[in-house]
Design a protein around this motif. Sequence first.
Motif, PDB file in Angstrom:
ATOM      1  N   LYS A  62       0.831  -1.213   0.000  1.00 15.44           N
ATOM      2  CA  LYS A  62       0.000   0.000   0.000  1.00 15.44           C
ATOM      3  C   LYS A  62       0.861   1.258   0.000  1.00 15.44           C
ATOM      4  CE  LYS A  62      -4.030  -1.862   2.441  1.00 15.44           C
ATOM      5  NZ  LYS A  62      -4.781  -1.811   3.706  1.00 15.44           N
TER       6      LYS A  62
ATOM      7  N   VAL B  93       2.268   1.656  -3.439  1.00 15.67           N
ATOM      8  CA  VAL B  93       1.219   2.011  -4.397  1.00 15.67           C
ATOM      9  C   VAL B  93       0.962   3.514  -4.326  1.00 15.67           C
ATOM     10  CG1 VAL B  93      -1.265   1.798  -4.886  1.00 15.67           C
ATOM     11  CG2 VAL B  93       0.127  -0.255  -4.575  1.00 15.67           C
TER      12      VAL B  93
ATOM     13  N   GLU C  79      -3.768   3.344 -10.147  1.00 15.31           N
ATOM     14  CA  GLU C  79      -3.720   2.447  -8.992  1.00 15.31           C
ATOM     15  C   GLU C  79      -3.633   0.990  -9.433  1.00 15.31           C
ATOM     16  OE1 GLU C  79      -6.033   1.264  -4.866  1.00 15.31           O
ATOM     17  OE2 GLU C  79      -6.748   2.980  -6.025  1.00 15.31           O
TER      18      GLU C  79
ATOM     19  N   ARG D 279      -0.549  -1.381  -8.443  1.00 15.12           N
ATOM     20  CA  ARG D 279      -0.811  -2.582  -7.652  1.00 15.12           C
ATOM     21  C   ARG D 279      -0.292  -3.827  -8.376  1.00 15.12           C
ATOM     22  NH1 ARG D 279      -2.662  -3.979  -3.178  1.00 15.12           N
ATOM     23  NH2 ARG D 279      -3.337  -1.949  -2.469  1.00 15.12           N
TER      24      ARG D 279
ATOM     25  N   GLU E 155       2.523  -5.872  -6.501  1.00 15.90           N
ATOM     26  CA  GLU E 155       2.165  -7.190  -5.995  1.00 15.90           C
ATOM     27  C   GLU E 155       3.063  -8.259  -6.603  1.00 15.90           C
ATOM     28  OE1 GLU E 155      -2.072  -7.571  -6.502  1.00 15.90           O
ATOM     29  OE2 GLU E 155      -2.475  -6.412  -4.665  1.00 15.90           O
TER      30      GLU E 155
END
Length: 177
Positions: A140, A143, A153, A157, A161
């Motif tokens: 987070k 991001v 976003e 992500r 990830e």
Amino acid sequence: MSDGKEYETEGKADGPTRDLEAARAAYDQGDADASKAAHDVSGALNAKEQHGGEASGYIKSIVFGGMDGIITTFAIVAAVAGGGLSTEVVILLGFSNLLADAISMGLGDYLSTKAEHEHIFAERAREEWEYDNYREGEIKEMVELYIKAGFSEADARTILETMAKEQYRDFFIDHMM
């Protein structure tokens, strides 16, 4: 910026896919076609791409120390010469100042570099702990930075990830640093 580490790439050929010397020459000449050719050498080299060379880590210290040494030595010599002291005293004070500056700058650079490294290692240990204990929080955090840099976003992500997978742990933590 390169951190000097090499990362394994799954499915990578025998080496880099570019000729570093040819790429540098193309850049120096402003030749985009030569740059493309240099970057399309498919796995033919086993050279690591390095930026700056061996001395690049010392340039700041050399310039800063040199400027400090020149200015303070000139100031001391000018002051004592202007005070009417003998030539021998002027030369002695000039060399004494040069020696003191060299010791001071060398010790100061060593101690500040040591403190900086200790800080970086402590920050890395904290980032590793946070990754191990709350990986999603670290994702987070990154991001948000990627969004501020202009990524959507969803793209941020997806990238993060993937990077945050356990198999890429060290790379992700290096990236966070």
